[in-house]
Design a protein around this motif. Structure first.
Motif, PDB file in Angstrom:
ATOM      1  N   THR A  48      38.641  46.724  35.678  1.00  0.00           N
ATOM      2  CA  THR A  48      39.701  45.787  36.049  1.00  0.00           C
ATOM      3  C   THR A  48      39.240  44.340  35.893  1.00  0.00           C
ATOM      4  O   THR A  48      38.156  43.964  36.340  1.00  0.00           O
ATOM      5  CB  THR A  48      40.165  46.019  37.498  1.00  0.00           C
ATOM      6  N   ARG A  56      46.176  41.735  37.473  1.00  0.00           N
ATOM      7  CA  ARG A  56      45.065  42.662  37.266  1.00  0.00           C
ATOM      8  C   ARG A  56      45.447  43.669  36.191  1.00  0.00           C
ATOM      9  O   ARG A  56      46.559  44.196  36.172  1.00  0.00           O
ATOM     10  CB  ARG A  56      44.665  43.347  38.564  1.00  0.00           C
ATOM     11  N   SER A 109      40.471  43.557  41.217  1.00  0.00           N
ATOM     12  CA  SER A 109      41.717  44.182  41.655  1.00  0.00           C
ATOM     13  C   SER A 109      42.193  43.589  42.977  1.00  0.00           C
ATOM     14  O   SER A 109      43.384  43.322  43.157  1.00  0.00           O
ATOM     15  CB  SER A 109      41.531  45.693  41.777  1.00  0.00           C
TER      16      SER A 109
END
Length: 179
Positions: A48, A56, A109
């Motif tokens: 991510t 994200r 994230s």
């Protein structure tokens, strides 16, 4: 003039091969090894990164050329002026990692999640969809972070670090996005 992408504040040329994933650009061509190649199928969240500081994405599923002219932030771009990002520091204080493999993806994230909260984006477990702000309960955090897996099971520390840090960051709404 060649096409470029901004990575952690620096403009870099896009690869000539349009099949290169964003993850491979980061790791293999730019030698930014913080972003991890876990499953390489979009299932674990280890890869991510943030697009334009807020969105994200799973870099293993993204082609680098898709993000021409955009700004990508990997875990290497979170610290500033030699100081850890507050979320990185909270991960240390709350023991939010064990082996650390998933940590870069978890951090990116969580910051993307904070941006979603500021925009008022609900999740599956959001109780009051008409509320001006989403209450950031542990269940809300767990749901929003469910795409990021931790093999070691450090979820309690991860959730505590996010609850402490993101609650402060999300407290200042910047306008709501239509639902």
């Amino acid at each position: 003039m060649s096409a470029t992408i901004t990575i952690n504040g620096a403009a870099v040329p896009l690869p000539s091969d349009p099949r290169v994933s964003l993850l491979d650009l980061l790791r293999e061509q730019l030698h930014l090894s913080g972003t991890k190649k876990g499953c390489n199928q979009g299932a674990c969240g280890a890869c991510t990164v943030l697009v334009d500081g807020e969105q994200r994405i799973l870099s293993c599923l993204a082609l680098a050329v898709q993000y021409e002219g955009r700004a990508i932030t990997s875990v290497e771009g979170l610290a500033a002026d030699g100081a850890l990002h507050p979320l990185q520091q909270a991960f240390i204080e709350h023991d939010g990692f064990q082996c650390g493999y998933c940590t870069p993806g978890q951090l990116c994230s969580a910051l993307g999640m904070a941006a979603e909260l500021r925009r008022g984006v609900p999740s599956y477990v959001t109780e009051d969809l008409a509320a001006d702000a989403v209450a950031l309960s542990h269940d809300e955090i767990r749901e929003r972070m469910s795409g990021n897996l931790c093999r070691c099971g450090a979820y309690n520390g991860i959730v505590d670090a996010i609850a402490e840090t993101v609650t402060q960051a999300a407290a200042a709404p910047q306008g709501k996005e239509p639902r």
